[in-house]
Design a protein around this motif. Structure first.
Motif, PDB file in Angstrom:
ATOM      1  N   ASN A 145       1.957  -6.892  -0.688  1.00 30.21           N
ATOM      2  CA  ASN A 145       0.985  -6.057  -1.398  1.00 30.21           C
ATOM      3  C   ASN A 145      -0.454  -6.416  -1.029  1.00 30.21           C
ATOM      4  O   ASN A 145      -1.352  -5.590  -1.192  1.00 30.21           O
ATOM      5  N   ILE A 146      -0.685  -7.639  -0.561  1.00 30.50           N
ATOM      6  CA  ILE A 146      -2.030  -8.007  -0.088  1.00 30.50           C
ATOM      7  C   ILE A 146      -2.397  -7.139   1.122  1.00 30.50           C
ATOM      8  O   ILE A 146      -3.490  -6.578   1.206  1.00 30.50           O
ATOM      9  N   PHE A 147      -1.450  -7.032   2.056  1.00 31.67           N
ATOM     10  CA  PHE A 147      -1.697  -6.211   3.239  1.00 31.67           C
ATOM     11  C   PHE A 147      -1.876  -4.739   2.867  1.00 31.67           C
ATOM     12  O   PHE A 147      -2.749  -4.057   3.411  1.00 31.67           O
ATOM     13  N   LEU A 148      -1.032  -4.248   1.929  1.00 29.12           N
ATOM     14  CA  LEU A 148      -1.080  -2.822   1.590  1.00 29.12           C
ATOM     15  C   LEU A 148      -2.268  -2.465   0.704  1.00 29.12           C
ATOM     16  O   LEU A 148      -2.859  -1.394   0.848  1.00 29.12           O
ATOM     17  N   SER A 149      -2.609  -3.359  -0.236  1.00 25.51           N
ATOM     18  CA  SER A 149      -3.666  -3.042  -1.199  1.00 25.51           C
ATOM     19  C   SER A 149      -5.055  -3.484  -0.760  1.00 25.51           C
ATOM     20  O   SER A 149      -6.051  -2.963  -1.264  1.00 25.51           O
ATOM     21  N   SER A 159       1.244  -9.396  -7.918  1.00 23.87           N
ATOM     22  CA  SER A 159       0.567  -8.506  -6.977  1.00 23.87           C
ATOM     23  C   SER A 159      -0.819  -8.138  -7.486  1.00 23.87           C
ATOM     24  O   SER A 159      -1.785  -8.060  -6.712  1.00 23.87           O
ATOM     25  N   PHE A 160      -0.909  -7.904  -8.779  1.00 21.82           N
ATOM     26  CA  PHE A 160      -2.186  -7.513  -9.371  1.00 21.82           C
ATOM     27  C   PHE A 160      -3.221  -8.633  -9.219  1.00 21.82           C
ATOM     28  O   PHE A 160      -4.341  -8.406  -8.764  1.00 21.82           O
ATOM     29  N   LEU A 220      -7.814   2.023 -11.225  1.00 20.62           N
ATOM     30  CA  LEU A 220      -6.625   2.749 -11.687  1.00 20.62           C
ATOM     31  C   LEU A 220      -5.560   1.772 -12.179  1.00 20.62           C
ATOM     32  O   LEU A 220      -4.874   2.034 -13.165  1.00 20.62           O
ATOM     33  N   ARG A 221      -5.439   0.619 -11.491  1.00 20.54           N
ATOM     34  CA  ARG A 221      -4.470  -0.392 -11.917  1.00 20.54           C
ATOM     35  C   ARG A 221      -4.929  -1.097 -13.184  1.00 20.54           C
ATOM     36  O   ARG A 221      -4.113  -1.540 -13.984  1.00 20.54           O
TER      37      ARG A 221
END
Length: 425
Positions: free
Chosen positions: A50-54, A159-160, A307-308
């Motif tokens: 998720n680091i790479f994606l977010s 992830s957050f 949004l998160r």
């Protein structure tokens, strides 16, 4: 008014006891997942992905878009970085999530077997004092809560947190002004959610206890429906159910309406933050157009982050509810087994069937009375002898047979079968 009236009992609860049970729940769950070290390690790939994606994908997308606008000749290199970040993110996310699901399935299976075995080996008195329906409900809640906490911890929670930390670091390295702005918006929202959740936890604790009481009453009434009918107690049980359900309605209404108000206020704060971000970006780009790449990233990242942040209230509520639901079974599991075999105990060998009670003293551990059920009871039953035991209700007739089967342990004296002390076999 209703909320304040119902908060009174919870204020008498011992905070240390509550925290201890929370820690015990975490310790119990952790003991299960660490038995699968390979799956646990692979599960951490999910938040790393998720680091790479977010963070990585939005960052290189912003720089690539800025390269298109400025025609600086860096587009090919940035597209390559973007593809690498996206590929690693998808790969890690895939492996991590599948491993997490497998870890959850394996751990829940083992936990189910352990809890079942533990409850089955509790004393007869424990099962008399606990409604079967409530025990089943507590066990199901315990397992469901484990799955919820595990998924939230690895997917939403970890992830957050990781996304916030790495995203802010990237923004700080590109523009310290934007970094400070995002830091205050993010930390303000998180602190708001934390204190709001802490305030609501008092009401949720009472609501959870009331819900369990209603489930217990419902189970007890249905399981013992014949007894209820024999004593013509249908109306009494119905009134009790109405009282519990009304109390639960008041608590739910108070908790949920408060959550709606505070959640709406946070949404308003975050929307204002987005407008502020746009104005702030406009100011930065006017003074330094070269910041367009980080500006695009900051806006994309911030918008997705905000949004998160909308989900913070839901996330904290899920965690709090999970711990509350797991708490009753955690409390039961923290108790010692009443009946434990002696070390190296041998199997009981019955040949003749001679039974001997020698100076037996027994008192129920959970009894409010200091009076013993049996005090220095001595009884010998010869092999093949038939003995009738009579007496008034409450005199200890069923207790005598339960002690002989070692469904409870005596305080002093001994009980033997064919000369074998039953506490040592």
């Amino acid at each position: 008014m209703h909320e304040q009236a119902l908060l009174g009992p919870i204020q008498t609860l011992k905070t240390m006891r509550k925290n201890k049970l929370y820690k015990q729940t975490i310790a119990n769950y952790w003991r299960q997942v660490r038995q699968e070290p390979k799956l646990l390690a692979l599960s951490f790939l999910n938040p790393i992905g998720n680091i790479f994606l977010s963070v990585g994908v939005p960052f290189f997308s912003g720089l690539a878009l800025a390269s298109v606008i400025t025609q600086d000749g860096e587009l090919s290199r940035l597209i390559t970085y973007l593809a690498i970040a996206a590929s690693l993110g998808l790969l890690f996310n895939r492996i991590g999530f599948i491993s997490l699901m497998r870890l959850q399935a394996v751990a829940i299976k083992k936990m189910n077997n352990d809890v079942f075995d533990y409850v089955l080996h509790r004393s007869m008195r424990f099962h008399i004092n606990n409604v079967g329906g409530k025990l089943v409900s507590d066990m199901i809640d315990y397992l469901v809560s484990f799955g919820l906490i595990l998924v939230v911890a690895f997917t939403n929670g970890a992830s957050f947190v990781i996304t916030i930390v790495f995203g802010l670091l990237v923004v700080f390295t590109q523009s310290w002004q934007l970094g400070i702005f995002l830091f205050f918006v993010t930390s303000g929202t998180l602190l708001w959610a934390y204190f709001d959740s802490k305030r609501r936890s008092r009401v949720r604790t009472i609501r959870h206890r009331t819900q369990k009481a209603m489930i217990s009453h419902f189970s007890d009434s249905v399981v013992n429906a014949q007894t209820v009918k024999i004593f013509a107690a249908e109306n009494r049980e119905h009134e009790e159910n109405i009282t519990l359900s009304e109390k639960l309605r008041i608590l739910r209404e108070s908790d949920w309406t408060h959550a709606g108000r505070t959640g709406n206020n946070r949404v308003a704060f975050l929307l204002i933050s987005i407008i502020g971000l746009i104005l702030f970006l406009n100011y930065l780009l006017e003074s330094s157009p070269s910041n367009i790449g980080v500006g695009i990233f900051a806006f994309t990242y911030t918008f997705s982050l905000l949004l998160r942040l909308f989900e913070i209230n839901t996330l904290t509520t899920q965690i709090e509810e999970a711990f509350l639901n797991a708490r009753p079974m955690t409390e039961i599991l923290s108790e010692d087994l009443e009946i434990v075999d002696a070390p190296d105990a041998k199997d009981l060998q019955v040949s003749d069937g001679a039974i001997a009670f020698n100076n037996v003293r027994f008192q129920y551990a959970d009894s409010d009375s200091s009076e013993n059920v049996f005090d220095n009871l001595t009884l010998d039953i010869k092999p093949g002898e038939k003995v009738g035991i009579v007496g008034s209700s409450g005199g200890g007739k069923p207790t005598l047979t339960r002690l002989m089967q070692r469904f409870d342990d005596i305080q002093s004296g001994s009980i033997s079968i064919d000369g074998q002390d039953i506490s040592k076999v």
